[in-house]
Scaffold this motif. Structure first.
Motif, PDB file in Angstrom:
ATOM      1  N   ILE B  58       0.850  -1.201   0.000  1.00 35.37           N
ATOM      2  CA  ILE B  58       0.000   0.000   0.000  1.00 35.37           C
ATOM      3  C   ILE B  58       0.880   1.243   0.000  1.00 35.37           C
ATOM      4  O   ILE B  58       0.681   2.175  -0.779  1.00 35.37           O
ATOM      5  N   LEU B  59       1.859   1.237   0.887  1.00 37.69           N
ATOM      6  CA  LEU B  59       2.771   2.378   0.939  1.00 37.69           C
ATOM      7  C   LEU B  59       3.487   2.573  -0.382  1.00 37.69           C
ATOM      8  O   LEU B  59       3.642   3.706  -0.863  1.00 37.69           O
ATOM      9  N   ALA B  60       3.913   1.470  -0.977  1.00 40.19           N
ATOM     10  CA  ALA B  60       4.661   1.565  -2.233  1.00 40.19           C
ATOM     11  C   ALA B  60       3.833   2.273  -3.299  1.00 40.19           C
ATOM     12  O   ALA B  60       4.363   3.098  -4.059  1.00 40.19           O
ATOM     13  N   GLU B  61       2.535   1.957  -3.353  1.00 39.55           N
ATOM     14  CA  GLU B  61       1.698   2.598  -4.376  1.00 39.55           C
ATOM     15  C   GLU B  61       1.549   4.092  -4.096  1.00 39.55           C
ATOM     16  O   GLU B  61       1.567   4.914  -5.020  1.00 39.55           O
ATOM     17  N   LEU B  62       1.420   4.455  -2.833  1.00 35.96           N
ATOM     18  CA  LEU B  62       1.299   5.877  -2.488  1.00 35.96           C
ATOM     19  C   LEU B  62       2.589   6.633  -2.816  1.00 35.96           C
ATOM     20  O   LEU B  62       2.556   7.738  -3.366  1.00 35.96           O
ATOM     21  N   VAL B  63       3.701   6.041  -2.482  1.00 35.73           N
ATOM     22  CA  VAL B  63       4.984   6.692  -2.755  1.00 35.73           C
ATOM     23  C   VAL B  63       5.195   6.846  -4.257  1.00 35.73           C
ATOM     24  O   VAL B  63       5.639   7.907  -4.735  1.00 35.73           O
ATOM     25  N   ARG B  64       4.832   5.820  -5.002  1.00 27.81           N
ATOM     26  CA  ARG B  64       4.959   5.892  -6.456  1.00 27.81           C
ATOM     27  C   ARG B  64       4.071   7.004  -7.015  1.00 27.81           C
ATOM     28  O   ARG B  64       4.520   7.851  -7.789  1.00 27.81           O
ATOM     29  N   LEU B  65       2.815   7.020  -6.581  1.00 22.38           N
ATOM     30  CA  LEU B  65       1.885   8.057  -7.030  1.00 22.38           C
ATOM     31  C   LEU B  65       2.431   9.451  -6.755  1.00 22.38           C
ATOM     32  O   LEU B  65       2.400  10.329  -7.619  1.00 22.38           O
TER      33      LEU B  65
END
Lengths: 199, 199
Positions: B58-65
DNA sequence: GTCTATAGATGGATAGAC
DNA sequence: GTCTATCCATCTATAGAC
């Protein structure tokens, strides 16, 4: 310059603080456990409670140290600087940068993990931060009145300068730039930002 | 301007991301639990694993976004701006500020919790950050070559500008200053920092 | 002050029914 | 996809011996 060592209590208490500082700055307050801190300090986790009543109390002391250190440095910078607004602003920015170069971990913890403190324990740190910001604004406003500076929005300039200094703690590395180089360059930038001619 | 809503997936996946974004930005990655996130999204914690294999994903997707959003905005700003270095720098700084005003939580999570990702998952974000920094340096260097700017150290100016923009996410409030006010004022400061006359 | 041992709560993640 | 129930690891903090 003064070392971190001189700021911390002696004995086990100081080792605990140093251990917590290292881990909090790298993993954050919730990302570092009591056991991690104790191990890093060379003791067992239960022993830690002979020195601090809780994990939060350790953080509170680090946050307090960080904010007091920075505000003291800024106050001293103004007192010891010349009377011209340009000298004062240069001294402020230089001290801000140098403090963040000397104690990057302390600055990171004081800023990142302030939210993990109870409102009562965070209050004094927030007050110090506001005073530091006000100190910068006072110097800028003085320079505007004397005609040395030309600044449309003192708050935004002071905020920008605070942002620049704070972030130094995250990227500073002596092999990239020396602390003196960063301090001098940022002081030059500050003078440009307030519309003061810089050599 | 585009809303956060339009950036996120639809349905439960999007609600999970929004819930995690809110909690991560306030308490940090380790300070927010799977159960907190699920409750905030209106589901049970077990259901969350039907959409993401782990909390870190979940964090990875937020950081990528967050990193993709900012870099896209900066690139577009340069492309759509005029050809003069001053116009380009102004467009860069304005876009940087506006992005941090529009998506402060995304910026905070992308910056604060990057360290909680595995090196592989953090790599692309770090690469984007470096590209953004390089983009700013390129614009400054170009202005130096044309004689529009006078800058002793391009790296430090770009770093200072990045610091100013990043911190906006932490203090911005529309009732204090509008996003446009901050963007314009910071753009003026940027031009002063590079030695370009500003009206 | 420091230790061993552990209580009591909460963490991420999984199993299996519907 | 969503739920209830639960596993098992880890967390903060305490009890009590030395």
């Amino acid at each position: 310059m003064s070392e971190l060592q001189s700021l911390l209590p002696e004995g086990t208490r100081g080792r605990v603080l140093r251990a917590a500082l290292e881990l909090f700055s790298e993993y954050g307050f919730y990302g570092a456990s009591i056991r991690d801190i104790a191990a890093n300090a060379g003791i067992k986790s239960a022993t830690l409670y002979a020195h601090y009543p809780s994990k939060e109390h350790i953080l509170a002391e680090l946050v307090r140290l960080g904010h007091e250190l920075l505000y003291d440095r800024l106050r001293q910078a103004v007192v010891r600087s010349g009377s011209s607004p340009a000298d004062q602003l240069r001294a402020l920015v230089r001290s801000d940068v140098l403090a963040h170069c000397e104690f990057p971990q302390l600055a990171i913890v004081a800023n990142n993990d302030l939210h993990a403190l109870s409102p009562e324990q965070a209050a004094s740190a927030i007050a110090l931060r506001r005073q530091a910001h006000q100190l910068v604004m006072d110097v800028i406003d003085h320079g505007v009145k004397t005609g040395d500076f030309k600044v449309p929005d003192t708050f935004l300039v002071a905020t920008a300068l605070g942002s620049m200094g704070m972030r130094v703690a995250y990227w500073y590395h002596p092999e990239l730039k020396t602390a003196e180089q960063v301090a001098d360059s940022y002081a030059d930038l500050a003078l440009r930002m307030v519309g003061h001619p810089v050599p």
